[in-house]
Enzyme design. Structure first.
Site, short mmCIF file in Angstrom:
data_model
loop_
_atom_site.label_atom_id
_atom_site.label_comp_id
_atom_site.label_asym_id
_atom_site.label_seq_id
_atom_site.Cartn_x
_atom_site.Cartn_y
_atom_site.Cartn_z
N ASP A 34 10.91 -56.30 -6.40
CA ASP A 34 10.95 -56.54 -4.96
C ASP A 34 10.99 -55.20 -4.23
O ASP A 34 11.08 -54.14 -4.86
CB ASP A 34 12.18 -57.36 -4.60
CG ASP A 34 13.47 -56.67 -5.03
OD1 ASP A 34 13.97 -55.84 -4.24
OD2 ASP A 34 13.96 -56.93 -6.14
N ASP A 88 13.46 -54.38 -2.09
CA ASP A 88 14.80 -54.31 -1.53
C ASP A 88 14.76 -54.91 -0.12
O ASP A 88 14.09 -55.92 0.08
CB ASP A 88 15.33 -52.87 -1.56
CG ASP A 88 16.85 -52.80 -1.54
OD1 ASP A 88 17.47 -53.49 -2.36
OD2 ASP A 88 17.40 -52.06 -0.72
#
Length: 288
Positions: free
Chosen positions: A207, A209
């Site tokens: 991802d 973040d």
């Protein structure tokens, strides 16, 4: 002789193709590791696998017994340790699904024991270069062979967790020059250095973040979906390592396997006997 240790994080709970498989319980002076360790051979090279969070993912990043985990690998004769773990990215060009071969850390953890040493037997090892260049080379080659996009070098921000970052934290870590963020590589890398084990970190991006304006907050469902995709590439990366490293092992050119040579500060006549006996597990080369 080479003996490869794999510390598997989220999404990596086994080694495919391992021959003569056996789960082994290991007791250490620092308690029990996260789980039993899986031993065997792969392409003629001895390997040991440790699920960092335990089978079934029962340990949080803060409750992992990092000292016992590294000590257990040392007890079983591991020479070279590869950490495989999930992480978030702070860089647009480091996208979910990519792998980063980490070369630096910023340690922001605060609830973990970070050294084998202590009162009665004091030591200070250098972690200026916390990962082993030789193992980084092997990890990069092994990962690229899977077709995965691999970034050589990156700074890993180790946070305590278990919650993910706030947006303000995420922007701050980006401003610090960090590339990825995770919860488990510290104090693992520091302890591996104290145990004179070569260590490399393969960080699998799941991802962005919480800094990225187009991706919003971290969603666990998105992470799991990316983890599932990363898992196959991670397992193949691990499977590629034995052929790259081979069975014969020369002394580490980075000096990882002699990290304690000048690190122990306590005078021999002032050393605590109990500490000496305890630390022979990881420093027997110097403590006799």
């Amino acid at each position: 002789m080479t003996k490869i240790g794999i510390i598997g994080g989220s999404g990596v709970y086994d080694i495919d193709g391992l021959e003569n498989r056996k789960w082994v319980a290991v007791d250490t002076p620092w308690g029990a590791p996260s789980d039993e360790l899986l031993t065997g051979t792969l392409n003629g090279v001895d390997m040991v696998f440790l699920p960092r969070h335990g089978r079934g993912h029962v340990q949080t990043p803060s409750t992992v017994n990092y000292r016992a985990n590294i000590a257990a690998l040392k007890i079983l004769g591991v020479t070279d340790v590869f950490s495989v773990s999930a992480c978030g990215s702070f860089r647009e060009n480091m996208a979910p699904g990519d792998f980063v071969i980490v070369d630096q850390f910023i340690d922001r953890t605060f609830a973990r024991e970070k050294s084998f040493f202590g009162p009665g037997l004091v030591a200070h090892v250098s972690v200026a270069h916390p990962t082993c260049e030789r193992l980084m080379d092997a990890a990069e080659t092994a990962a690229k062979a899977t077709g995965t996009t691999v970034h050589r070098g990156g700074t890993y921000l180790a946070m305590e967790g278990p919650q993910f970052s706030s947006m303000a934290e995420s922007h701050m870590y980006r401003a610090w020059g960090c590339d990825v963020i995770g919860m488990t590589n510290m104090p693992e890398a520091k302890l591996a250095r104290e145990a004179e084990l070569c260590y490399a970190s393969i960080a699998m991006i799941t991802d962005y973040d919480s800094w990225h304006p187009d991706h919003g907050a971290v969603q666990i469902t998105d992470i799991i979906a990316t983890l599932n995709g990363n898992s196959a590439n991670a397992k193949q990366t691990v499977a590629n390592l034995p052929a790259i490293l081979g069975t014969e092992r020369a002394p580490c050119p980075c000096g990882c396997d002699t990290a304690l040579e000048y690190a122990i500060m306590t005078a021999p006549d002032k050393r605590d006997g109990t500490m000496v006996e305890k630390l022979k597990v990881i420093a027997g080369r110097l403590l006799g």
